[in-house]
Write a protein that holds these residues in place. Structure first.
Motif, PDB file in Angstrom:
ATOM      1  N   ALA A  63       0.955  -1.290   0.171  1.00 45.33           N
ATOM      2  CA  ALA A  63      -0.187   0.055   0.427  1.00 45.33           C
ATOM      3  C   ALA A  63       1.370   1.051  -0.296  1.00 45.33           C
ATOM      4  N   LYS A  64       2.493   1.073   0.666  1.00 42.28           N
ATOM      5  CA  LYS A  64       2.369   2.240   0.928  1.00 42.28           C
ATOM      6  C   LYS A  64       2.831   3.226  -0.523  1.00 42.28           C
ATOM      7  N   ARG A  65       3.399   2.351  -1.106  1.00 40.29           N
ATOM      8  CA  ARG A  65       3.326   3.890  -3.048  1.00 40.29           C
ATOM      9  C   ARG A  65       1.872   4.489  -3.596  1.00 40.29           C
ATOM     10  N   ILE A  66       1.002   3.575  -3.413  1.00 42.52           N
ATOM     11  CA  ILE A  66       0.048   3.799  -3.783  1.00 42.52           C
ATOM     12  C   ILE A  66      -0.862   4.218  -2.237  1.00 42.52           C
ATOM     13  N   PRO A  67      -0.989   5.422  -2.211  1.00 45.04           N
ATOM     14  CA  PRO A  67      -1.460   5.558  -1.622  1.00 45.04           C
ATOM     15  C   PRO A  67      -3.038   6.232  -1.105  1.00 45.04           C
ATOM     16  N   ASN A  68      -3.218   6.910  -2.602  1.00 41.31           N
ATOM     17  CA  ASN A  68      -4.687   7.420  -2.864  1.00 41.31           C
ATOM     18  C   ASN A  68      -4.959   6.387  -3.395  1.00 41.31           C
ATOM     19  N   ARG A  69      -4.940   5.574  -3.847  1.00 44.01           N
ATOM     20  CA  ARG A  69      -5.832   3.996  -4.600  1.00 44.01           C
ATOM     21  C   ARG A  69      -7.391   3.280  -3.593  1.00 44.01           C
ATOM     22  N   ASN A  70      -7.845   3.322  -4.122  1.00 45.57           N
ATOM     23  CA  ASN A  70      -9.312   2.983  -3.101  1.00 45.57           C
ATOM     24  C   ASN A  70      -9.027   1.347  -3.342  1.00 45.57           C
ATOM     25  N   ILE A  71      -9.762   0.822  -2.167  1.00 38.82           N
ATOM     26  CA  ILE A  71      -9.517  -0.192  -1.419  1.00 38.82           C
ATOM     27  C   ILE A  71      -9.799  -1.056  -2.007  1.00 38.82           C
ATOM     28  N   LYS A  72     -11.738  -1.178  -3.322  1.00 36.35           N
ATOM     29  CA  LYS A  72     -11.710  -1.817  -3.765  1.00 36.35           C
ATOM     30  C   LYS A  72     -10.615  -3.106  -5.195  1.00 36.35           C
ATOM     31  N   GLN A  73      -9.811  -1.262  -6.076  1.00 34.88           N
ATOM     32  CA  GLN A  73      -8.802  -1.507  -6.864  1.00 34.88           C
ATOM     33  C   GLN A  73      -7.590  -2.356  -6.427  1.00 34.88           C
ATOM     34  N   PHE A  74      -8.036  -2.078  -5.264  1.00 34.67           N
ATOM     35  CA  PHE A  74      -6.026  -1.969  -4.409  1.00 34.67           C
ATOM     36  C   PHE A  74      -7.181  -3.855  -4.887  1.00 34.67           C
ATOM     37  N   LEU A  75      -7.549  -4.392  -3.283  1.00 31.28           N
ATOM     38  CA  LEU A  75      -7.790  -5.412  -3.441  1.00 31.28           C
ATOM     39  C   LEU A  75      -8.647  -6.443  -4.681  1.00 31.28           C
ATOM     40  N   MET A  76      -8.393  -5.692  -5.827  1.00 29.48           N
ATOM     41  CA  MET A  76      -8.991  -6.747  -7.205  1.00 29.48           C
ATOM     42  C   MET A  76      -7.123  -6.638  -7.826  1.00 29.48           C
ATOM     43  N   ASP A  77      -6.103  -6.033  -7.451  1.00 29.27           N
ATOM     44  CA  ASP A  77      -4.650  -6.331  -8.139  1.00 29.27           C
ATOM     45  C   ASP A  77      -3.894  -7.342  -7.782  1.00 29.27           C
ATOM     46  N   GLN A  78      -3.539  -7.863  -8.667  1.00 27.81           N
ATOM     47  CA  GLN A  78      -3.707  -9.631  -8.520  1.00 27.81           C
ATOM     48  C   GLN A  78      -2.268  -9.845  -7.982  1.00 27.81           C
TER      49      GLN A  78
END
Length: 284
Positions: free
Chosen positions: A160-175
DNA sequence: CTCTGCACCTGAAAGC
DNA sequence: TGCTTTCAGGTGCAGA
Protein backbone atom coordinates in the motif's frame (compact mmCIF):
# COMPACT_ATOMS: atom_id res chain seq x y z
CA UNK A 1 -15.70 -15.87 -15.09
CA UNK A 2 -14.30 -17.73 -12.20
CA UNK A 3 -12.41 -16.31 -9.29
CA UNK A 4 -10.27 -18.34 -6.90
CA UNK A 5 -13.05 -20.60 -5.49
CA UNK A 6 -14.53 -21.32 -8.92
CA UNK A 7 -11.13 -22.14 -10.41
CA UNK A 8 -10.31 -24.37 -7.45
CA UNK A 9 -13.64 -26.17 -8.00
CA UNK A 10 -12.57 -26.79 -11.59
CA UNK A 11 -9.18 -28.08 -10.45
CA UNK A 12 -10.87 -30.58 -8.17
CA UNK A 13 -13.21 -31.70 -10.92
CA UNK A 14 -10.40 -32.18 -13.42
CA UNK A 15 -8.11 -33.97 -10.97
CA UNK A 16 -10.26 -37.08 -10.67
CA UNK A 17 -11.02 -37.24 -14.37
CA UNK A 18 -7.91 -36.47 -16.44
CA UNK A 19 -4.80 -37.35 -14.40
CA UNK A 20 -3.12 -40.39 -15.94
CA UNK A 21 -4.73 -39.84 -19.33
CA UNK A 22 -2.57 -39.47 -22.42
CA UNK A 23 -3.12 -36.61 -24.87
CA UNK A 24 -3.97 -38.19 -28.22
CA UNK A 25 -4.66 -35.02 -30.20
CA UNK A 26 -5.26 -31.29 -29.86
CA UNK A 27 -7.52 -29.19 -32.09
CA UNK A 28 -8.00 -25.46 -31.73
CA UNK A 29 -9.76 -22.71 -33.66
CA UNK A 30 -7.79 -19.51 -33.03
CA UNK A 31 -4.11 -18.86 -32.36
CA UNK A 32 -5.14 -16.64 -29.47
CA UNK A 33 -6.89 -19.46 -27.64
CA UNK A 34 -4.06 -22.00 -27.97
CA UNK A 35 -0.57 -20.53 -27.80
CA UNK A 36 2.02 -23.19 -28.38
CA UNK A 37 2.87 -26.17 -30.53
CA UNK A 38 0.54 -29.13 -30.39
CA UNK A 39 3.52 -31.47 -30.88
CA UNK A 40 4.86 -30.28 -27.53
CA UNK A 41 1.89 -31.87 -25.74
CA UNK A 42 0.58 -34.68 -27.96
CA UNK A 43 1.76 -38.07 -26.74
CA UNK A 44 2.37 -36.82 -23.23
CA UNK A 45 0.52 -38.04 -20.14
CA UNK A 46 -1.23 -35.72 -17.68
CA UNK A 47 0.56 -35.99 -14.35
CA UNK A 48 -1.17 -33.32 -12.28
CA UNK A 49 -3.59 -30.41 -12.14
CA UNK A 50 -2.70 -27.37 -10.07
CA UNK A 51 -4.10 -23.92 -9.45
CA UNK A 52 -2.58 -20.64 -8.44
CA UNK A 53 -4.67 -17.47 -8.32
CA UNK A 54 -7.11 -17.85 -11.24
CA UNK A 55 -4.74 -19.96 -13.34
CA UNK A 56 -5.09 -23.69 -13.97
CA UNK A 57 -1.92 -25.63 -14.70
CA UNK A 58 -2.11 -29.09 -16.27
CA UNK A 59 1.24 -30.79 -15.81
CA UNK A 60 2.53 -33.23 -18.40
CA UNK A 61 4.96 -36.15 -18.23
CA UNK A 62 7.33 -34.47 -20.73
CA UNK A 63 7.81 -31.55 -18.33
CA UNK A 64 5.65 -29.22 -20.42
CA UNK A 65 2.50 -27.64 -19.01
CA UNK A 66 -0.82 -26.36 -20.23
CA UNK A 67 -1.54 -23.08 -18.45
CA UNK A 68 -5.14 -21.79 -18.71
CA UNK A 69 -6.65 -18.44 -17.90
CA UNK A 70 -10.42 -18.55 -18.32
CA UNK A 71 -10.94 -14.78 -18.05
CA UNK A 72 -14.67 -13.89 -18.14
CA UNK A 73 -16.32 -16.66 -20.13
CA UNK A 74 -13.88 -19.59 -20.21
CA UNK A 75 -15.06 -23.09 -19.37
CA UNK A 76 -13.34 -26.45 -19.00
CA UNK A 77 -15.59 -29.40 -19.70
CA UNK A 78 -14.63 -33.07 -19.43
CA UNK A 79 -16.74 -35.67 -21.17
CA UNK A 80 -16.02 -39.26 -20.20
CA UNK A 81 -18.48 -41.36 -22.18
CA UNK A 82 -21.81 -40.30 -20.69
CA UNK A 83 -20.39 -38.61 -17.61
CA UNK A 84 -19.69 -34.90 -17.83
CA UNK A 85 -18.03 -32.33 -15.59
CA UNK A 86 -18.26 -28.63 -16.44
CA UNK A 87 -16.73 -25.67 -14.65
CA UNK A 88 -16.20 -21.98 -15.28
CA UNK A 89 -18.62 -19.49 -16.75
CA UNK A 90 -22.13 -20.95 -16.35
CA UNK A 91 -23.93 -21.18 -19.67
CA UNK A 92 -25.91 -23.66 -21.72
CA UNK A 93 -22.60 -24.98 -23.02
CA UNK A 94 -22.33 -26.92 -19.76
CA UNK A 95 -24.91 -29.24 -21.33
CA UNK A 96 -24.66 -28.50 -25.04
CA UNK A 97 -23.47 -30.87 -27.71
CA UNK A 98 -19.72 -30.33 -28.08
CA UNK A 99 -17.77 -29.12 -29.90
CA UNK A 100 -19.86 -26.07 -30.82
CA UNK A 101 -19.31 -22.47 -31.95
CA UNK A 102 -17.82 -21.53 -28.56
CA UNK A 103 -15.33 -24.40 -28.51
CA UNK A 104 -11.77 -23.09 -28.78
CA UNK A 105 -9.76 -26.24 -28.02
CA UNK A 106 -10.55 -29.96 -28.01
CA UNK A 107 -8.11 -32.28 -26.22
CA UNK A 108 -8.69 -35.90 -27.14
CA UNK A 109 -7.44 -38.03 -24.25
CA UNK A 110 -6.91 -41.75 -23.82
CA UNK A 111 -9.79 -44.00 -22.66
CA UNK A 112 -12.16 -42.02 -24.88
CA UNK A 113 -12.14 -38.96 -22.64
CA UNK A 114 -12.39 -35.46 -24.11
CA UNK A 115 -11.46 -32.13 -22.54
CA UNK A 116 -13.08 -29.04 -24.08
CA UNK A 117 -12.02 -25.44 -23.60
CA UNK A 118 -15.05 -23.30 -24.42
CA UNK A 119 -14.88 -19.52 -24.33
CA UNK A 120 -17.64 -17.38 -25.81
CA UNK A 121 -15.79 -14.06 -25.70
CA UNK A 122 -12.33 -15.42 -26.61
CA UNK A 123 -10.59 -13.51 -23.83
CA UNK A 124 -9.18 -16.65 -22.23
CA UNK A 125 -6.14 -18.62 -23.33
CA UNK A 126 -4.15 -21.80 -23.00
CA UNK A 127 -0.37 -21.61 -23.28
CA UNK A 128 2.19 -24.39 -23.52
CA UNK A 129 4.92 -23.44 -21.07
CA UNK A 130 7.90 -24.85 -19.19
CA UNK A 131 7.84 -24.94 -15.38
CA UNK A 132 10.41 -22.13 -15.38
CA UNK A 133 8.26 -19.93 -17.63
CA UNK A 134 5.25 -20.49 -15.37
CA UNK A 135 7.28 -19.69 -12.28
CA UNK A 136 8.40 -16.45 -13.95
CA UNK A 137 4.77 -15.47 -14.58
CA UNK A 138 3.81 -16.13 -10.96
CA UNK A 139 6.85 -14.23 -9.77
CA UNK A 140 6.18 -11.18 -11.93
CA UNK A 141 2.39 -10.85 -12.00
CA UNK A 142 1.04 -12.44 -8.82
CA UNK A 143 1.24 -11.73 -5.11
CA UNK A 144 0.14 -13.94 -2.23
CA UNK A 145 -3.38 -15.31 -2.02
CA UNK A 146 -5.53 -14.17 0.91
CA UNK A 147 -5.52 -17.70 2.31
CA UNK A 148 -1.71 -17.87 2.33
CA UNK A 149 -0.10 -17.50 5.74
CA UNK A 150 2.14 -14.77 4.29
CA UNK A 151 -0.93 -12.61 3.52
CA UNK A 152 -0.54 -10.39 6.58
CA UNK A 153 -1.22 -6.78 7.54
CA UNK A 154 2.51 -6.10 7.14
CA UNK A 155 2.42 -7.56 3.62
CA UNK A 156 -0.54 -5.37 2.63
CA UNK A 157 0.98 -2.25 4.17
CA UNK A 158 4.16 -2.84 2.19
CA UNK A 159 2.08 -3.03 -0.99
CA UNK A 160 0.00 0.00 0.00
CA UNK A 161 2.89 2.30 0.74
CA UNK A 162 3.50 3.54 -2.80
CA UNK A 163 -0.14 3.95 -3.78
CA UNK A 164 -1.80 5.68 -0.80
CA UNK A 165 -4.59 7.25 -2.86
CA UNK A 166 -5.86 4.10 -4.50
CA UNK A 167 -9.32 2.97 -3.44
CA UNK A 168 -9.56 -0.29 -1.55
CA UNK A 169 -11.69 -2.05 -4.14
CA UNK A 170 -9.10 -1.69 -6.89
CA UNK A 171 -6.32 -2.46 -4.43
CA UNK A 172 -7.89 -5.81 -3.53
CA UNK A 173 -8.62 -6.61 -7.19
CA UNK A 174 -4.93 -6.19 -8.08
CA UNK A 175 -3.53 -9.68 -8.74
CA UNK A 176 -0.03 -8.57 -7.76
CA UNK A 177 -1.45 -7.81 -4.30
CA UNK A 178 -4.33 -10.23 -3.61
CA UNK A 179 -4.04 -13.09 -6.08
CA UNK A 180 -7.30 -14.85 -6.89
CA UNK A 181 -9.65 -12.08 -5.76
CA UNK A 182 -12.22 -10.93 -8.31
CA UNK A 183 -15.33 -8.80 -8.47
CA UNK A 184 -17.69 -11.03 -6.49
CA UNK A 185 -15.46 -11.89 -3.58
CA UNK A 186 -14.05 -8.36 -3.32
CA UNK A 187 -17.53 -6.84 -3.00
CA UNK A 188 -18.50 -9.52 -0.48
CA UNK A 189 -15.31 -9.12 1.57
CA UNK A 190 -15.73 -5.35 1.75
CA UNK A 191 -19.30 -5.83 2.96
CA UNK A 192 -18.15 -8.29 5.64
CA UNK A 193 -15.49 -5.82 6.75
CA UNK A 194 -17.92 -2.87 6.77
CA UNK A 195 -15.58 -0.85 4.57
CA UNK A 196 -16.65 1.24 1.56
CA UNK A 197 -15.15 0.19 -1.79
CA UNK A 198 -14.27 3.86 -2.31
CA UNK A 199 -12.17 4.21 0.84
CA UNK A 200 -8.62 5.33 0.11
CA UNK A 201 -6.13 2.83 1.43
CA UNK A 202 -4.13 5.46 3.33
CA UNK A 203 -7.23 5.90 5.53
CA UNK A 204 -7.45 2.26 6.55
CA UNK A 205 -6.37 1.45 10.10
CA UNK A 206 -4.37 -1.60 11.15
CA UNK A 207 -7.40 -3.27 12.80
CA UNK A 208 -9.37 -2.62 9.61
CA UNK A 209 -6.65 -4.24 7.50
CA UNK A 210 -6.86 -7.28 9.76
CA UNK A 211 -10.62 -7.30 9.42
CA UNK A 212 -10.27 -7.15 5.64
CA UNK A 213 -7.93 -10.15 5.65
CA UNK A 214 -10.34 -12.08 7.87
CA UNK A 215 -13.26 -11.11 5.63
CA UNK A 216 -11.47 -12.15 2.45
CA UNK A 217 -10.62 -15.51 3.99
CA UNK A 218 -14.20 -15.92 5.18
CA UNK A 219 -15.83 -15.29 1.82
CA UNK A 220 -13.22 -17.29 -0.12
CA UNK A 221 -13.62 -20.23 2.24
CA UNK A 222 -17.39 -20.04 1.85
CA UNK A 223 -16.95 -20.01 -1.91
CA UNK A 224 -14.68 -23.06 -1.71
CA UNK A 225 -17.10 -24.86 0.60
CA UNK A 226 -20.08 -24.23 -1.69
CA UNK A 227 -18.19 -25.07 -4.89
CA UNK A 228 -18.16 -21.51 -6.18
CA UNK A 229 -20.82 -19.17 -7.46
CA UNK A 230 -23.16 -20.36 -10.21
CA UNK A 231 -25.17 -17.37 -11.30
CA UNK A 232 -28.39 -18.30 -13.12
CA UNK A 233 -29.91 -21.71 -12.76
CA UNK A 234 -27.24 -23.79 -14.42
CA UNK A 235 -26.64 -27.19 -12.92
CA UNK A 236 -23.75 -29.36 -13.95
CA UNK A 237 -24.60 -32.54 -15.75
CA UNK A 238 -23.12 -34.46 -12.83
CA UNK A 239 -25.88 -33.02 -10.67
CA UNK A 240 -23.73 -30.59 -8.72
CA UNK A 241 -23.78 -26.84 -8.91
CA UNK A 242 -22.07 -24.00 -7.14
CA UNK A 243 -24.00 -22.79 -4.10
CA UNK A 244 -22.29 -19.53 -3.20
CA UNK A 245 -24.86 -17.45 -5.10
CA UNK A 246 -27.36 -18.22 -2.32
CA UNK A 247 -25.03 -16.62 0.21
CA UNK A 248 -24.06 -13.43 -1.58
CA UNK A 249 -25.00 -10.38 0.45
CA UNK A 250 -24.23 -7.52 -1.96
CA UNK A 251 -22.97 -8.82 -5.32
CA UNK A 252 -25.86 -8.55 -7.81
CA UNK A 253 -28.18 -7.66 -4.94
CA UNK A 254 -28.81 -4.08 -6.07
CA UNK A 255 -31.89 -2.55 -4.45
CA UNK A 256 -32.28 -5.19 -1.76
CA UNK A 257 -32.28 -4.24 1.92
CA UNK A 258 -28.87 -4.49 3.59
CA UNK A 259 -28.24 -7.97 5.03
CA UNK A 260 -27.08 -6.32 8.26
CA UNK A 261 -30.59 -4.89 8.75
CA UNK A 262 -29.01 -1.45 9.06
CA UNK A 263 -31.92 0.08 7.17
CA UNK A 264 -29.80 0.79 4.10
CA UNK A 265 -30.11 -0.68 0.64
CA UNK A 266 -27.55 -2.29 -1.61
CA UNK A 267 -26.53 0.16 -4.30
CA UNK A 268 -24.50 -0.32 -7.46
CA UNK A 269 -21.78 2.06 -8.59
CA UNK A 270 -18.81 1.77 -10.94
CA UNK A 271 -15.30 1.61 -9.51
CA UNK A 272 -12.35 1.16 -11.81
CA UNK A 273 -14.74 0.26 -14.58
CA UNK A 274 -16.27 -2.61 -12.61
CA UNK A 275 -19.79 -2.93 -11.26
CA UNK A 276 -19.52 -2.49 -7.50
CA UNK A 277 -22.19 -3.36 -4.96
CA UNK A 278 -22.32 -2.15 -1.38
CA UNK A 279 -24.41 -0.71 1.42
CA UNK A 280 -23.73 3.01 1.65
CA UNK A 281 -25.32 3.01 5.10
CA UNK A 282 -23.04 0.60 6.97
CA UNK A 283 -19.97 0.44 4.74
CA UNK A 284 -17.87 3.52 5.36
C1' DC B 1 5.76 6.15 -11.52
C1' DT B 2 0.21 6.34 -11.02
C1' DC B 3 -4.33 6.87 -12.85
C1' DT B 4 -8.13 6.72 -16.36
C1' DG B 5 -10.48 4.83 -19.81
C1' DC B 6 -10.94 1.96 -23.48
C1' DA B 7 -9.84 -2.34 -26.06
C1' DC B 8 -10.40 -7.13 -26.44
C1' DC B 9 -15.26 -10.20 -27.90
C1' DT B 10 -20.04 -11.99 -27.78
C1' DG B 11 -24.55 -12.69 -26.04
C1' DA B 12 -28.13 -12.18 -22.41
C1' DA B 13 -30.92 -9.23 -19.88
C1' DA B 14 -32.90 -4.94 -18.99
C1' DG B 15 -34.89 -0.71 -20.58
C1' DC B 16 -37.83 1.86 -23.67
C1' DT C 1 -43.25 -7.30 -29.77
C1' DG C 2 -38.92 -5.36 -31.22
C1' DC C 3 -35.24 -2.19 -31.07
C1' DT C 4 -31.53 -0.13 -28.13
C1' DT C 5 -28.63 0.05 -24.34
C1' DT C 6 -26.30 -1.92 -20.57
C1' DC C 7 -24.06 -5.40 -18.40
C1' DA C 8 -20.88 -9.50 -17.79
C1' DG C 9 -16.95 -13.77 -12.22
C1' DG C 10 -10.68 -10.17 -16.30
C1' DT C 11 -6.85 -8.29 -17.71
C1' DG C 12 -3.61 -5.24 -20.83
C1' DC C 13 -2.18 -1.18 -22.63
C1' DA C 14 -2.07 3.71 -24.52
C1' DG C 15 -2.06 8.26 -23.18
C1' DA C 16 -2.32 11.89 -19.67
Amino acid sequence: MPELPEVETIRLGLTDRIIGKKIISVDFDTAKSFQGKTEDVVGSTISGVERRAKLIQIKLSNNNNLLFHLKLTGQLIVIDHSERFAGGHPSHDWHAELPNSNTRIVFELSDNVKLYFNDMRKFGWCKVLSPQAIEAIYEKDYGFEPLDKEFTVEYLLSKAKRIPNRNIKQFLMDQTIAAGMGNIYTDEALFEAGISPLRKIKDISVPEWQKLIDSMCKVLNMGLKYGGTTDSDYVRADGTKGGMQDHLKVYHQTGKPCANDCGGKVIRITVGGRGTHYCSQCQN
